[in-house]
Design a protein around this motif. Structure first.
Motif, PDB file in Angstrom:
ATOM      1  N   ARG A 190      15.187  75.633  61.030  1.00  0.00           N
ATOM      2  CA  ARG A 190      14.689  75.584  59.681  1.00  0.00           C
ATOM      3  C   ARG A 190      15.748  75.636  58.805  1.00  0.00           C
ATOM      4  N   VAL A 191      16.236  74.595  58.056  1.00  0.00           N
ATOM      5  CA  VAL A 191      17.112  74.645  57.035  1.00  0.00           C
ATOM      6  C   VAL A 191      16.598  74.780  55.666  1.00  0.00           C
ATOM      7  N   ASP A 192      17.029  75.698  54.924  1.00  0.00           N
ATOM      8  CA  ASP A 192      16.267  75.882  53.424  1.00  0.00           C
ATOM      9  C   ASP A 192      17.600  76.098  52.605  1.00  0.00           C
ATOM     10  N   PRO A 193      18.007  75.189  51.708  1.00  0.00           N
ATOM     11  CA  PRO A 193      19.132  75.577  51.027  1.00  0.00           C
ATOM     12  C   PRO A 193      19.047  76.672  50.208  1.00  0.00           C
ATOM     13  N   ALA A 194      17.728  76.951  49.744  1.00  0.00           N
ATOM     14  CA  ALA A 194      17.472  78.327  48.701  1.00  0.00           C
ATOM     15  C   ALA A 194      17.452  79.620  49.549  1.00  0.00           C
ATOM     16  N   THR A 195      17.404  79.355  50.786  1.00  0.00           N
ATOM     17  CA  THR A 195      17.166  80.730  51.559  1.00  0.00           C
ATOM     18  C   THR A 195      18.239  80.838  52.733  1.00  0.00           C
ATOM     19  N   PRO A 206      22.223  82.956  50.065  1.00  0.00           N
ATOM     20  CA  PRO A 206      23.145  81.785  49.706  1.00  0.00           C
ATOM     21  C   PRO A 206      23.910  82.504  48.495  1.00  0.00           C
ATOM     22  N   LEU A 207      25.294  82.302  48.261  1.00  0.00           N
ATOM     23  CA  LEU A 207      25.977  82.814  47.623  1.00  0.00           C
ATOM     24  C   LEU A 207      26.633  81.736  46.299  1.00  0.00           C
ATOM     25  N   ASP A 208      26.297  80.434  46.726  1.00  0.00           N
ATOM     26  CA  ASP A 208      26.915  79.206  46.136  1.00  0.00           C
ATOM     27  C   ASP A 208      26.452  78.229  46.762  1.00  0.00           C
ATOM     28  N   ALA A 209      26.540  77.041  46.082  1.00  0.00           N
ATOM     29  CA  ALA A 209      26.121  75.667  46.244  1.00  0.00           C
ATOM     30  C   ALA A 209      27.145  74.579  45.649  1.00  0.00           C
ATOM     31  N   MET A 216      29.195  66.629  52.190  1.00  0.00           N
ATOM     32  CA  MET A 216      28.039  67.311  52.408  1.00  0.00           C
ATOM     33  C   MET A 216      27.956  68.391  51.176  1.00  0.00           C
ATOM     34  N   GLN A 217      26.762  68.814  51.041  1.00  0.00           N
ATOM     35  CA  GLN A 217      26.759  69.979  50.136  1.00  0.00           C
ATOM     36  C   GLN A 217      26.799  71.283  50.891  1.00  0.00           C
ATOM     37  N   VAL A 218      27.624  72.298  50.482  1.00  0.00           N
ATOM     38  CA  VAL A 218      28.103  73.548  51.268  1.00  0.00           C
ATOM     39  C   VAL A 218      27.682  74.697  50.502  1.00  0.00           C
ATOM     40  N   ILE A 219      27.087  75.593  51.368  1.00  0.00           N
ATOM     41  CA  ILE A 219      26.394  76.798  50.778  1.00  0.00           C
ATOM     42  C   ILE A 219      26.839  77.856  51.403  1.00  0.00           C
ATOM     43  N   PRO A 220      27.980  78.634  51.208  1.00  0.00           N
ATOM     44  CA  PRO A 220      28.254  79.697  51.809  1.00  0.00           C
ATOM     45  C   PRO A 220      27.185  81.064  51.666  1.00  0.00           C
ATOM     46  N   ASP A 253      38.782  84.611  42.926  1.00  0.00           N
ATOM     47  CA  ASP A 253      38.688  84.107  41.609  1.00  0.00           C
ATOM     48  C   ASP A 253      37.114  83.941  41.271  1.00  0.00           C
ATOM     49  N   GLY A 254      36.201  84.588  41.928  1.00  0.00           N
ATOM     50  CA  GLY A 254      34.863  84.695  41.484  1.00  0.00           C
ATOM     51  C   GLY A 254      34.208  83.532  42.478  1.00  0.00           C
ATOM     52  N   ARG A 255      34.937  82.852  43.173  1.00  0.00           N
ATOM     53  CA  ARG A 255      34.238  81.580  43.854  1.00  0.00           C
ATOM     54  C   ARG A 255      34.054  82.289  45.447  1.00  0.00           C
TER      55      ARG A 255
END
Length: 192
Positions: free
Chosen positions: A105-110, A126-129, A148-152, A175-177
């Protein structure tokens, strides 16, 4: 007077290879040594079919499983073993892909969670997108296109046969990223 546009030079046409999602994580011990790596794949379309794949490495084993072993073998051989995350590991043995039903299960929000053949991988927080695209991604000596969309993510675990692999993902904020060795990707597309 109508003028002709100059001919484009150096443009490379590409053939689509796959689309889907590829969450992945490398866990590290307190000294910075890798203790576990997992690459999870949800293939929505590819030249080798569709399905889910799990590739899980520890210092003592490498397991490759998928809904379709041929797809799993192609993912491991063509992609995963050549990624920087895998080539940085102390070893990457030859392995035969096995059939196993992969629940992914892949959920970009969680984040992402996968289970199959006694293995479980969880990537959360998730920390960013952010979008990522590279027109010339060298892989196996061949130029590939990748977007792609990267979500660390902040947290991740790998469990094998009920035993947690020690370690945690490396998370930095330059630097905040935020960046992390635990990442969920969605809308991932490869071409060659």
């Amino acid at each position: 007077m109508v003028t002709k546009a100059p001919a484009a030079t150096g443009y490379v046409t590409r053939t689509p290879l796959l689309t889907g999602a590829n969450p992945f994580v490398t866990l590290y011990d307190a000294d910075g040594a890798p203790t576990g790596y997992a690459s999870l794949w949800q293939i929505d379309w590819s030249t080798h079919g569709t399905g889910a794949v799990m590739v899980v490495w520890t210092p003592t084993s490498l397991r490759v499983v998928g809904d379709h072993p041929g797809l799993a073998a192609w993912i491991e051989e063509h992609f995963v073993r050549h990624f920087d995350e895998a080539t940085a590991l102390p070893s990457w043995p030859a392995v035969q892909a096995r059939h196993a039903v992969v629940r992914l299960r892949v959920d970009p929000a969680t984040g992402a969670r996968a289970e199959a053949a006694g293995m479980a991988v969880s990537i959360t927080g998730p920390l960013d997108a952010r979008p990522f695209a590279q027109a010339d991604f060298p892989l196996r000596g061949v130029s590939h296109g990748l977007s792609m969309q990267v979500i660390p993510c902040e947290h991740a675990t790998i469990t094998i046969d009920g035993i947690a692999v020690p370690g945690s993902p490396a998370v930095v904020r330059a630097d905040g990223r935020p960046a992390s060795s635990a990442v969920v990707t969605v809308h991932e597309a490869w071409s060659a």
